[in-house]
Scaffold this motif. Sequence first.
Motif, PDB file in Angstrom:
ATOM      1  N   LYS A   1       0.692  -1.211  -0.082  1.00  0.00           N
ATOM      2  CA  LYS A   1      -0.080  -0.110   0.040  1.00  0.00           C
ATOM      3  C   LYS A   1       0.827   1.217  -0.017  1.00  0.00           C
ATOM      4  O   LYS A   1       0.716   2.074   0.806  1.00  0.00           O
ATOM      5  CB  LYS A   1      -0.853   0.034   1.066  1.00  0.00           C
ATOM      6  N   GLY A   2       1.609   1.431  -0.897  1.00  0.00           N
ATOM      7  CA  GLY A   2       2.601   2.573  -1.145  1.00  0.00           C
ATOM      8  C   GLY A   2       3.867   2.782  -0.299  1.00  0.00           C
ATOM      9  O   GLY A   2       4.441   3.572  -0.129  1.00  0.00           O
ATOM     10  N   PHE A   3       4.047   1.717   0.701  1.00  0.00           N
ATOM     11  CA  PHE A   3       5.090   1.883   1.710  1.00  0.00           C
ATOM     12  C   PHE A   3       6.205   0.729   1.353  1.00  0.00           C
ATOM     13  O   PHE A   3       5.551  -0.612   1.108  1.00  0.00           O
ATOM     14  CB  PHE A   3       4.627   1.753   3.095  1.00  0.00           C
ATOM     15  N   THR A   4       7.327   0.952   1.758  1.00  0.00           N
ATOM     16  CA  THR A   4       8.169  -0.112   1.485  1.00  0.00           C
ATOM     17  C   THR A   4       9.090  -0.152   3.162  1.00  0.00           C
ATOM     18  O   THR A   4       9.104   0.669   3.609  1.00  0.00           O
ATOM     19  CB  THR A   4       9.241   0.139   0.681  1.00  0.00           C
ATOM     20  N   GLN A   5       9.063  -1.719   3.353  1.00  0.00           N
ATOM     21  CA  GLN A   5       9.598  -1.931   4.473  1.00  0.00           C
ATOM     22  C   GLN A   5      10.802  -2.947   4.468  1.00  0.00           C
ATOM     23  O   GLN A   5      10.514  -3.820   3.577  1.00  0.00           O
ATOM     24  CB  GLN A   5       8.693  -2.649   5.576  1.00  0.00           C
ATOM     25  N   ALA A   6      11.730  -2.716   5.170  1.00  0.00           N
ATOM     26  CA  ALA A   6      12.894  -3.847   4.972  1.00  0.00           C
ATOM     27  C   ALA A   6      12.839  -4.609   6.207  1.00  0.00           C
ATOM     28  O   ALA A   6      12.346  -4.365   7.295  1.00  0.00           O
ATOM     29  CB  ALA A   6      14.072  -2.938   5.359  1.00  0.00           C
ATOM     30  N   ARG A   7      12.877  -5.863   5.891  1.00  0.00           N
ATOM     31  CA  ARG A   7      12.786  -6.981   6.810  1.00  0.00           C
ATOM     32  C   ARG A   7      13.911  -7.944   6.749  1.00  0.00           C
ATOM     33  O   ARG A   7      14.637  -8.068   5.806  1.00  0.00           O
ATOM     34  CB  ARG A   7      11.537  -7.812   6.491  1.00  0.00           C
TER      35      ARG A   7
END
Length: 75
Positions: free
Chosen positions: A35-41
Motif C-alpha cells: 500500500k505505497g510503503f516499503t519496509q525492510a525485513r
Amino acid sequence: SRARGSYPVPRRTGSVSKQENVDKGDSPLRLVEKKGFTQARCACGWDGAGRRSRKKARADAAAHAEKGCKATKTK
C-alpha cells in the motif's frame, strides 16, 4: 442500524503486494511493499520502519546489517 457513536472497523488483509531481496544475491534482508510503503525485513525477525522511499528502506537494511546482525554475516 449501528449504536450511536460506533464506527465500522476496517478490514485488514495481510497481503503483501511485492517482496524482493535487498541485495541481488541470497540475502536474508528483503524489501516488502504494501500500500505505497516499503519496509525492510530481515530473517532474524527485525522489521524496519515503513518508508515511502525504497532508497531509505534499503538504507535502513544496510544500517541493520552493519550493526552486526547474525543473519546477515557470511560464513
